[in-house]
Design an enzyme around this catalytic site. Sequence first.
Site, PDB file in Angstrom:
ATOM      1  N   ASN A  76      17.574 -35.578  21.873  1.00 58.42           N
ATOM      2  CA  ASN A  76      18.038 -35.113  20.564  1.00 58.42           C
ATOM      3  C   ASN A  76      19.490 -35.470  20.273  1.00 58.42           C
ATOM      4  O   ASN A  76      20.080 -34.978  19.313  1.00 58.42           O
ATOM      5  CB  ASN A  76      17.836 -33.599  20.446  1.00 58.42           C
ATOM      6  CG  ASN A  76      16.427 -33.192  20.836  1.00 58.42           C
ATOM      7  OD1 ASN A  76      16.234 -32.622  21.895  1.00 58.42           O
ATOM      8  ND2 ASN A  76      15.452 -33.536  20.023  1.00 58.42           N
ATOM      9  N   ILE A  83      23.792 -35.311  16.777  1.00 56.02           N
ATOM     10  CA  ILE A  83      22.885 -34.293  17.307  1.00 56.02           C
ATOM     11  C   ILE A  83      21.789 -34.000  16.294  1.00 56.02           C
ATOM     12  O   ILE A  83      22.081 -33.752  15.127  1.00 56.02           O
ATOM     13  CB  ILE A  83      23.670 -32.998  17.611  1.00 56.02           C
ATOM     14  CG1 ILE A  83      24.836 -33.297  18.556  1.00 56.02           C
ATOM     15  CG2 ILE A  83      22.740 -31.928  18.192  1.00 56.02           C
ATOM     16  CD1 ILE A  83      25.905 -32.236  18.564  1.00 56.02           C
ATOM     17  N   CYS A  84      20.554 -34.007  16.767  1.00 61.77           N
ATOM     18  CA  CYS A  84      19.428 -33.634  15.909  1.00 61.77           C
ATOM     19  C   CYS A  84      19.152 -32.152  16.131  1.00 61.77           C
ATOM     20  O   CYS A  84      18.586 -31.761  17.143  1.00 61.77           O
ATOM     21  CB  CYS A  84      18.198 -34.476  16.261  1.00 61.77           C
ATOM     22  SG  CYS A  84      16.785 -34.059  15.245  1.00 61.77           S
ATOM     23  N   LEU A  85      19.615 -31.334  15.208  1.00 59.30           N
ATOM     24  CA  LEU A  85      19.462 -29.892  15.320  1.00 59.30           C
ATOM     25  C   LEU A  85      19.300 -29.349  13.909  1.00 59.30           C
ATOM     26  O   LEU A  85      20.133 -29.610  13.041  1.00 59.30           O
ATOM     27  CB  LEU A  85      20.713 -29.306  15.995  1.00 59.30           C
ATOM     28  CG  LEU A  85      20.684 -27.836  16.373  1.00 59.30           C
ATOM     29  CD1 LEU A  85      19.597 -27.531  17.401  1.00 59.30           C
ATOM     30  CD2 LEU A  85      22.042 -27.413  16.936  1.00 59.30           C
ATOM     31  N   LYS A  89      21.441 -29.364   9.724  1.00 59.96           N
ATOM     32  CA  LYS A  89      20.904 -30.070   8.559  1.00 59.96           C
ATOM     33  C   LYS A  89      20.305 -29.067   7.580  1.00 59.96           C
ATOM     34  O   LYS A  89      21.002 -28.233   7.029  1.00 59.96           O
ATOM     35  CB  LYS A  89      19.842 -31.085   9.022  1.00 59.96           C
ATOM     36  CG  LYS A  89      20.408 -32.152   9.967  1.00 59.96           C
ATOM     37  CD  LYS A  89      19.347 -33.164  10.382  1.00 59.96           C
ATOM     38  CE  LYS A  89      18.190 -32.482  11.051  1.00 59.96           C
ATOM     39  NZ  LYS A  89      17.404 -33.251  11.960  1.00 59.96           N
TER      40      LYS A  89
END
Length: 146
Positions: A76, A83-85, A89
């Site tokens: 992630n 950062i994919c969180l 978003k």
Amino acid sequence: MQTALPKETERLVADPAPGISASPHEDNLRYFDVVIEGPSGSPFQNGKFKLELFLPEEYPMAPPKVRFLTKIYHPNIDKLGRICLDILKDKWSPALQIRTVLLSIQALLSSPNPDDPLATDVAKHYKEDEKDAQRVSREWTEKYAV
């Protein structure tokens, strides 16, 4: 600058979350140097990961911008440290605070989510051979984060 910011910053510095330190730059209180310790029992254990956190003008109506400066092998988090969180978003809420964001990032280290990857190659590795992927995560932690 909103009045909520210094108070939140003071609290962050005075009462840091376990394994997390965040200090604002003296010349720009919207810019923070962050260190997150890898959670014990995770492949990132004993690592100290440097991140940068920036509060945009729209904060707290918009989420902070956070990225890893330390290289990390995680599905992630991409090569650029993005950062994919969800809370960074579409799930952001003004009720959330910097502390919550940093705790969520620390939790992400404990439980990588290869089903919502940012680093697709790492996610593929985690899905096909989680044990080996964790070994690589540990190696990178020892190499870059200790």
